[in-house]
Scaffold this active site. Structure first.
Site, PDB file in Angstrom:
ATOM      1  N   ARG A 229       0.843  -1.196   0.000  1.00 27.09           N
ATOM      2  CA  ARG A 229       0.000   0.000   0.000  1.00 27.09           C
ATOM      3  C   ARG A 229       0.881   1.250   0.000  1.00 27.09           C
ATOM      4  NH1 ARG A 229      -3.692  -2.073  -1.831  1.00 27.09           N
ATOM      5  NH2 ARG A 229      -5.787  -2.348  -1.022  1.00 27.09           N
ATOM      6  N   HIS A 277      -0.455   0.813  -9.949  1.00 27.62           N
ATOM      7  CA  HIS A 277      -1.292  -0.067  -9.107  1.00 27.62           C
ATOM      8  C   HIS A 277      -1.928  -1.191  -9.942  1.00 27.62           C
ATOM      9  CE1 HIS A 277      -3.556  -0.243  -5.045  1.00 27.62           C
ATOM     10  NE2 HIS A 277      -3.466  -1.441  -5.581  1.00 27.62           N
TER      11      HIS A 277
HETATM   12  N1  NAP Z   1      -0.539  -3.643  -5.600  1.00 25.36           N
HETATM   13  C1  NAP Z   1      -1.574  -4.445  -5.782  1.00 25.36           C
HETATM   14  O1  NAP Z   1      -2.059  -4.615  -6.907  1.00 25.36           O
HETATM   15  C2  NAP Z   1      -2.142  -5.193  -4.609  1.00 25.36           C
HETATM   16  C3  NAP Z   1      -3.046  -6.248  -4.850  1.00 25.36           C
HETATM   17  C4  NAP Z   1      -3.517  -6.971  -3.774  1.00 25.36           C
HETATM   18  C5  NAP Z   1      -3.106  -6.664  -2.487  1.00 25.36           C
HETATM   19  N2  NAP Z   1      -2.246  -5.634  -2.268  1.00 25.36           N
HETATM   20  C6  NAP Z   1      -1.805  -5.301  -0.905  1.00 25.36           C
HETATM   21  O2  NAP Z   1      -1.110  -6.414  -0.355  1.00 25.36           O
HETATM   22  C7  NAP Z   1      -1.449  -6.516   1.022  1.00 25.36           C
HETATM   23  C8  NAP Z   1      -1.132  -7.894   1.544  1.00 25.36           C
HETATM   24  O3  NAP Z   1      -2.061  -8.851   1.042  1.00 25.36           O
HETATM   25  P1  NAP Z   1      -2.167 -10.312   1.678  1.00 25.36           P
HETATM   26  O4  NAP Z   1      -3.301 -10.989   1.013  1.00 25.36           O
HETATM   27  O5  NAP Z   1      -0.837 -10.972   1.658  1.00 25.36           O
HETATM   28  O6  NAP Z   1      -2.530  -9.951   3.194  1.00 25.36           O
HETATM   29  P2  NAP Z   1      -2.579 -10.922   4.462  1.00 25.36           P
HETATM   30  O7  NAP Z   1      -2.749 -12.339   4.029  1.00 25.36           O
HETATM   31  O8  NAP Z   1      -3.559 -10.326   5.390  1.00 25.36           O
HETATM   32  O9  NAP Z   1      -1.099 -10.802   5.078  1.00 25.36           O
HETATM   33  C9  NAP Z   1      -0.621  -9.649   5.686  1.00 25.36           C
HETATM   34  C10 NAP Z   1       0.773  -9.929   6.233  1.00 25.36           C
HETATM   35  O10 NAP Z   1       1.303  -8.710   6.768  1.00 25.36           O
HETATM   36  C11 NAP Z   1       1.749  -8.955   8.095  1.00 25.36           C
HETATM   37  N3  NAP Z   1       1.599  -7.756   8.929  1.00 25.36           N
HETATM   38  C12 NAP Z   1       0.488  -7.018   9.143  1.00 25.36           C
HETATM   39  N4  NAP Z   1       0.739  -6.023  10.010  1.00 25.36           N
HETATM   40  C13 NAP Z   1       2.039  -6.141  10.344  1.00 25.36           C
HETATM   41  C14 NAP Z   1       2.896  -5.422  11.215  1.00 25.36           C
HETATM   42  N5  NAP Z   1       2.463  -4.375  11.925  1.00 25.36           N
HETATM   43  N6  NAP Z   1       4.174  -5.820  11.319  1.00 25.36           N
HETATM   44  C15 NAP Z   1       4.630  -6.899  10.619  1.00 25.36           C
HETATM   45  N7  NAP Z   1       3.869  -7.624   9.790  1.00 25.36           N
HETATM   46  C16 NAP Z   1       2.592  -7.245   9.648  1.00 25.36           C
HETATM   47  C17 NAP Z   1       0.879 -10.074   8.605  1.00 25.36           C
HETATM   48  O11 NAP Z   1       1.482 -10.676   9.732  1.00 25.36           O
HETATM   49  P3  NAP Z   1       0.843 -11.998  10.447  1.00 25.36           P
HETATM   50  O12 NAP Z   1       1.044 -13.116   9.457  1.00 25.36           O
HETATM   51  O13 NAP Z   1       1.638 -12.155  11.660  1.00 25.36           O
HETATM   52  O14 NAP Z   1      -0.608 -11.703  10.671  1.00 25.36           O
HETATM   53  C18 NAP Z   1       0.774 -10.957   7.373  1.00 25.36           C
HETATM   54  O15 NAP Z   1       1.893 -11.797   7.282  1.00 25.36           O
HETATM   55  C19 NAP Z   1      -2.937  -6.150   1.043  1.00 25.36           C
HETATM   56  O16 NAP Z   1      -3.346  -5.721   2.320  1.00 25.36           O
HETATM   57  C20 NAP Z   1      -2.995  -5.026   0.027  1.00 25.36           C
HETATM   58  O17 NAP Z   1      -2.798  -3.800   0.686  1.00 25.36           O
HETATM   59  C21 NAP Z   1      -1.759  -4.890  -3.315  1.00 25.36           C
END
Ligand code: NAP
Length: 314
Positions: A229, A277
């Site tokens: 993000r 994005h």
């Molecule tokens: N650019 C794009 O096109 C695009 C597309 C899709 C998504 N995204 C972004 O990618 C993000 C991640 O997606 P995802 O599906 O992988 O999410 P997810 O499955 O919810 O995983 C989030 C990860 O971030 C970690 N995390 C959260 N807060 C943290 C903190 N304060 N310190 C350290 N680690 C932290 C979590 O830790 P834990 O495992 O310990 O809970 C988890 O490993 C989305 O939220 C979105 O913003 C971008």
């Protein structure tokens, strides 16, 4: 049981067509043009729904967020207290892994330098370290981070990951929490962020963090790649770090403000790759099927998958 579709900026006619084809018996309303019965709405399928709209739906049962990052939704001060389901979808995950792998390889194999030389018709080779000598660090080991990290290990990189809670993943050196951050950064040449936006991750990618990255790597300096993000990064700090050598390159798919302003120095920076994005999206037909299958399970008394935890913020 009826549905409301609200996704400003999307081709809603195409989405409505897909939904009606997959679930012809369901009443479908589309905001704002074909939306007249808020009391009839049981489920919302949405991306970037205008804040306040959801609180006008008295019989809402589930919010289906048609993306992975729910920061916009959770910022709605009148968000109804119903389950939120986000997208976890193999097509989205694999697209992000493609984007991350491409960016890591671009920086590792000096693609920006060679593109520049090509424009200047210059035939000159540079040193090419092996992937096994390059240390990649992935922030966020969720659905996206884990898949990207695994692919990077298959490409031969030394991969570590950092998450909020401790993890054990084969072939990946796992660090966790504030206590694990400094050691994670100190062994990282290419930093990949796939973090969600939460109060804890807002602005986390700043000059101080970049200063903690490895300075002894084979690439000559650290690289930042952000596909998570934009509000997790401080763009002024990225530019400062690029200009004084604290970073030697960056790939950014997300920005503090989107679209990225036409006068942002990031567009023309010779060491920055900008993508608008587009790193990862779902196949729309798969997504409609994912949501409608979950609704059918829910109505049959089954559990919803991939629910958002409002207190942790993702
Ligand atoms: N650019 C794009 O096109 C695009 C597309 C899709 C998504 N995204 C972004 O990618 C993000 C991640 O997606 P995802 O599906 O992988 O999410 P997810 O499955 O919810 O995983 C989030 C990860 O971030 C970690 N995390 C959260 N807060 C943290 C903190 N304060 N310190 C350290 N680690 C932290 C979590 O830790 P834990 O495992 O310990 O809970 C988890 O490993 C989305 O939220 C979105 O913003 C971008």
């Amino acid at each position: 049981m009826s549905l409301l579709l609200s996704a400003p900026g999307w081709d809603l006619a195409a989405w409505a067509g897909r939904i009606s084809k997959r679930a012809p018996g369901r009443r479908l309303q589309v905001a704002p043009d074909r939306f007249s019965g808020p009391e009839a709405v049981d489920y919302v399928l949405t991306w970037n729904v205008p804040h306040g709209l959801l609180s006008t739906l008295p019989n809402l049962k589930v919010i289906f967020w048609l993306g992975a990052g729910v920061d916009h939704l959770l910022a709605d001060p009148n968000l109804p207290d119903v389950p939120i389901v986000r997208v976890v979808d193999p097509s989205l995950t694999r697209r992000m892994t493609e984007w991350v792998s491409l960016q890591v390889l671009m920086h590792h194999r000096a693609a920006l330098t060679y593109l520049d030389q090509q424009r200047r018709v210059e035939w000159r080779s540079h040193n090419h370290p092996m992937a096994r000598d390059v240390r990649v660090g992935v922030m966020g080991l969720g659905e996206l981070g884990r898949d990207a990290a695994r692919m990077l290990t298959m490409l031969g990189y030394q991969v570590a990951g950092w998450s909020r809670t401790a993890k054990t993943i084969d072939g990946i050196d796992c660090f966790a929490g504030a206590d694990g951050l400094a050691a994670f950064l100190a062994r990282t040449d290419i930093l990949v962020s796939l973090l969600p936006l939460t109060p804890q991750t807002r602005g986390i990618l700043d000059y101080g963090l970049f200063s903690g990255l490895a300075r002894d790597g084979v690439l000559g300096g650290p690289v930042l790649i952000n596909g998570g993000r934009g509000k997790s990064q401080v763009e002024a700090d990225i530019l400062r770090a690029l200009d004084d050598g604290v970073l030697i390159g960056a790939s950014l798919d997300v920005f503090e403000t989107e679209p990225l302003a036409a006068d942002s120095p990031l567009w023309a920076h010779p060491r920055v790759i900008v993508t608008p994005h587009v790193a990862a999206e779902s196949d729309p037909t798969d997504l409609v099927d994912y949501v409608l299958t979950q609704i059918e399970t829910f109505e049959a008394g089954g559990a919803l998958k991939n629910r958002v935890d409002r207190t942790r913020g993702y």
